[in-house]
Scaffold this motif. Structure first.
Motif, mmCIF file in Angstrom:
data_model
loop_
_atom_site.group_PDB
_atom_site.id
_atom_site.type_symbol
_atom_site.label_atom_id
_atom_site.label_comp_id
_atom_site.label_asym_id
_atom_site.label_seq_id
_atom_site.Cartn_x
_atom_site.Cartn_y
_atom_site.Cartn_z
ATOM 1 N N LEU A 143 0.858 -1.183 0.000
ATOM 2 C CA LEU A 143 0.000 0.000 0.000
ATOM 3 C C LEU A 143 0.891 1.228 0.000
ATOM 4 O O LEU A 143 1.795 1.345 0.836
ATOM 5 C CB LEU A 143 -0.931 0.001 1.208
ATOM 6 N N GLY A 151 -2.000 -1.115 -3.533
ATOM 7 C CA GLY A 151 -3.007 -0.157 -3.116
ATOM 8 C C GLY A 151 -2.484 1.252 -3.343
ATOM 9 O O GLY A 151 -1.464 1.631 -2.765
ATOM 10 N N PHE A 162 -8.308 -2.680 1.370
ATOM 11 C CA PHE A 162 -7.209 -3.258 0.595
ATOM 12 C C PHE A 162 -6.750 -4.602 1.146
ATOM 13 O O PHE A 162 -6.189 -5.418 0.410
ATOM 14 C CB PHE A 162 -6.024 -2.286 0.561
#
Length: 265
Positions: free
Chosen positions: A10, A34, A73
């Motif tokens: 992420l 993400g 996510f």
């Protein structure tokens, strides 16, 4: 360095600059990525056509938005890598910058990183080799005129990285460490430097020698490194940054003060 199989990463501030370059590097390698930013259109453009990309809006100053982004996510509750990249910069004489702008730098660059670490810890601790990667800056090595608050925020990120690197060593599954690292570049060819850093004399003296892709390559190396011996959690980016960091570490404060003062003229 052993290449690990694709996992999940992420990235905040992924709509442009360094965050975008990191996200694209891992997307190209087959990772599930993400992409989160205060600019949802920006991350949507990066993610367009990428089956392994998840994108959304995230103001890193908001703990609830952090929780929502991670839940969305990471449906299985695990995250391999979290990159705290989102940041803002304002340059110029300290007294000439309004209080709201100083506050915004602290809120985004420090509070945003703290909230990312705090919210992301649970997810990283469930991964086999969870990694928190914080974007720091060479401005954290010694206080920079015209970058006083920005440098202070990055010094805070540097200190937080060091503390969590020690604290989280045995937080993973079966006692495995959650790794905490920082990247320390000098000036990178992004809007933050070319537009917001117009008042920085060191840019003119030292030049801008790094690209977002250089930083993304460094992030890739950190994610895949295996370090058997004790080592600093910080990774400098580029030869120029390594030279400055080494000189700063070996020189007494009065020498560093003199050098920084001359660069700032």
């Amino acid at each position: 360095m052993t290449r690990r199989p694709p996992g999940s990463i992420l990235v905040t501030g992924a709509g442009r600059g360094i965050g975008r370059a990191i996200a694209e590097r891992f997307l190209d390698a087959g990772w599930r990525v993400g992409l989160f930013d205060v600019d949802p259109a920006g991350v949507a453009a990066v993610a367009d056509g990428r089956a392994n990309a998840v994108h959304g809006r995230l103001d890193v100053r908001d703990a609830d938005q952090w929780g929502s982004a991670l839940e969305r996510f990471c449906p299985d509750g695990r995250l391999d890598v979290l990159v705290n990249n989102a940041g803002v910069l304002a340059s110029g004489p300290f007294a000439g910058i309004d209080a709201a702008t100083h506050r915004r730098q602290v809120d985004v660059n420090v509070t945003g990183v703290v909230l990312g670490a705090l919210t992301g810890h649970e997810y990283l601790s469930r991964a086999r080799r969870g990694l928190l990667l914080n974007l720091c800056s060479a401005s954290a090595l010694y206080g920079q005129p015209t970058l006083a608050t920005y440098g202070a925020t990055k010094a805070a990120v540097k200190s937080l990285t060091e503390a969590l690197d020690l604290e989280w060593r045995a937080d993973g599954i079966r006692g495995q460490a959650v790794r905490v690292r920082s990247l320390i570049p000098l000036f990178v060819d992004t809007e933050m430097v070319t537009r917001d850093g117009v008042h920085m004399a060191p840019v003119e003296r030292l030049g801008v020698r790094l690209t977002p892709d250089d930083v993304a390559a460094a992030a890739w190396r950190v994610v895949h490194e295996r370090v058997p011996l004790p080592r600093s959690p910080h990774r400098t980016v580029g030869r120029q940054t390594r030279a400055l960091a080494l000189a700063s570490a070996m020189s007494p404060d009065w020498v560093n003060r003199l050098v920084v003062g001359r660069l700032a003229r």
